[in-house]
Design a protein around this motif. Structure first.
Motif, PDB file in Angstrom:
ATOM      1  N   PRO A  82       0.818  -1.128  -0.034  1.00 45.30           N
ATOM      2  CA  PRO A  82       0.000   0.128   0.154  1.00 45.30           C
ATOM      3  C   PRO A  82       0.673   1.378  -0.014  1.00 45.30           C
ATOM      4  O   PRO A  82       1.899   1.176   0.679  1.00 45.30           O
ATOM      5  N   ALA A  83       0.324   2.354  -0.759  1.00 43.77           N
ATOM      6  CA  ALA A  83       1.222   3.282  -1.107  1.00 43.77           C
ATOM      7  C   ALA A  83       0.534   4.551  -1.281  1.00 43.77           C
ATOM      8  O   ALA A  83      -1.039   4.564  -0.900  1.00 43.77           O
ATOM      9  N   ILE A  84       0.948   6.111  -0.906  1.00 40.54           N
ATOM     10  CA  ILE A  84       0.300   7.032  -1.462  1.00 40.54           C
ATOM     11  C   ILE A  84       1.135   7.937  -2.442  1.00 40.54           C
ATOM     12  O   ILE A  84       2.229   7.550  -2.499  1.00 40.54           O
ATOM     13  N   ALA A  85       0.231   8.315  -3.434  1.00 43.34           N
ATOM     14  CA  ALA A  85       0.873   9.200  -4.270  1.00 43.34           C
ATOM     15  C   ALA A  85       0.787  10.695  -3.736  1.00 43.34           C
ATOM     16  O   ALA A  85       0.098  11.087  -3.204  1.00 43.34           O
ATOM     17  N   VAL A  86       2.290  11.173  -4.174  1.00 48.55           N
ATOM     18  CA  VAL A  86       2.382  12.750  -3.688  1.00 48.55           C
ATOM     19  C   VAL A  86       2.588  13.596  -4.719  1.00 48.55           C
ATOM     20  O   VAL A  86       3.647  13.297  -5.520  1.00 48.55           O
ATOM     21  N   ALA A  87       2.124  14.727  -4.990  1.00 49.28           N
ATOM     22  CA  ALA A  87       2.246  15.483  -6.101  1.00 49.28           C
ATOM     23  C   ALA A  87       2.981  16.674  -5.533  1.00 49.28           C
ATOM     24  O   ALA A  87       2.387  17.213  -4.502  1.00 49.28           O
ATOM     25  N   THR A  88       4.167  17.174  -6.121  1.00 50.29           N
ATOM     26  CA  THR A  88       4.500  18.530  -5.648  1.00 50.29           C
ATOM     27  C   THR A  88       4.286  19.936  -6.719  1.00 50.29           C
ATOM     28  O   THR A  88       4.161  19.255  -8.057  1.00 50.29           O
ATOM     29  N   ASN A  89       4.670  20.948  -6.560  1.00 46.86           N
ATOM     30  CA  ASN A  89       4.461  22.007  -7.510  1.00 46.86           C
ATOM     31  C   ASN A  89       5.817  22.216  -8.233  1.00 46.86           C
ATOM     32  O   ASN A  89       6.047  23.355  -8.523  1.00 46.86           O
ATOM     33  N   VAL A 119       0.177  20.445 -10.904  1.00 42.98           N
ATOM     34  CA  VAL A 119      -0.463  19.236 -10.450  1.00 42.98           C
ATOM     35  C   VAL A 119      -1.432  19.947  -9.416  1.00 42.98           C
ATOM     36  O   VAL A 119      -0.991  20.645  -8.554  1.00 42.98           O
ATOM     37  N   THR A 120      -2.863  19.999  -9.172  1.00 46.66           N
ATOM     38  CA  THR A 120      -3.722  20.476  -8.226  1.00 46.66           C
ATOM     39  C   THR A 120      -4.394  19.704  -7.422  1.00 46.66           C
ATOM     40  O   THR A 120      -4.790  19.612  -6.392  1.00 46.66           O
ATOM     41  N   ARG A 121      -4.516  18.169  -8.074  1.00 45.83           N
ATOM     42  CA  ARG A 121      -5.393  17.192  -7.605  1.00 45.83           C
ATOM     43  C   ARG A 121      -4.805  15.801  -7.993  1.00 45.83           C
ATOM     44  O   ARG A 121      -4.366  15.788  -8.952  1.00 45.83           O
ATOM     45  N   LEU A 122      -5.167  14.630  -7.038  1.00 48.92           N
ATOM     46  CA  LEU A 122      -4.815  13.397  -7.427  1.00 48.92           C
ATOM     47  C   LEU A 122      -5.933  12.565  -7.087  1.00 48.92           C
ATOM     48  O   LEU A 122      -6.547  12.706  -6.233  1.00 48.92           O
ATOM     49  N   ALA A 123      -6.121  11.468  -8.061  1.00 49.60           N
ATOM     50  CA  ALA A 123      -7.097  10.588  -7.676  1.00 49.60           C
ATOM     51  C   ALA A 123      -6.491   9.287  -8.280  1.00 49.60           C
ATOM     52  O   ALA A 123      -5.765   9.278  -9.298  1.00 49.60           O
ATOM     53  N   TYR A 124      -6.910   8.290  -7.443  1.00 45.05           N
ATOM     54  CA  TYR A 124      -6.321   6.958  -8.048  1.00 45.05           C
ATOM     55  C   TYR A 124      -7.549   5.841  -7.836  1.00 45.05           C
ATOM     56  O   TYR A 124      -8.197   5.867  -6.864  1.00 45.05           O
TER      57      TYR A 124
END
Length: 125
Positions: A82-89, A119-124
């Motif tokens: 299990p992971a998390i996706a993390v977006a930076t600017n 990137v402003t939002r993430l969805a998986y």
């Protein structure tokens, strides 16, 4: 009087998670079972894992610095790890994949092409 940002956990209301002094609000957050993953405003390059399974909330892990402020977090729970996706600017924007257990990096970072982002939002799914 300066108020700290906080996150309520309904089962323990009015108990709350009080962030560190200087943290005015989480910039991004996601919840998975009894853990909250958040990027506090004063440590914008980090993700913190907070265990909210009891009324005494505890930071159980922090990521390494990701190189730029975090703008979005999305859980990836159906993976073998299990992971998390993390977006930076960053420019160009980057998306990191971190283990939920200890917030260490998994695999390589996805760097978007020039002109893609921010990137402003993430969805998986």
């Amino acid at each position: 009087m300066t108020l700290s940002a906080w996150i309520l956990r309904p089962a323990y209301a009015p108990s709350r998670l009080t962030l560190a002094v200087g943290d005015t609000a989480p910039l991004a957050m996601a919840a998975v079972t009894t853990n909250v993953f958040l990027a506090p405003s004063s440590a914008t390059f980090l993700v913190r894992k907070v265990d909210v399974s009891t009324s005494t909330f505890a930071v159980s892990a922090s990521s390494a610095s990701l190189g730029a402020p975090i703008v979005a977090i999305a859980p990836m729970t159906n993976l073998a790890t299990p992971a998390i996706a993390v977006a930076t600017n960053e420019t160009p924007a980057k998306i990191y994949k971190l283990k939920q257990s200890d917030l260490t990096a998994i695999g390589s970072t996805l760097t978007l092409n020039t002109g893609e982002g921010p990137v402003t939002r993430l969805a998986y799914d």
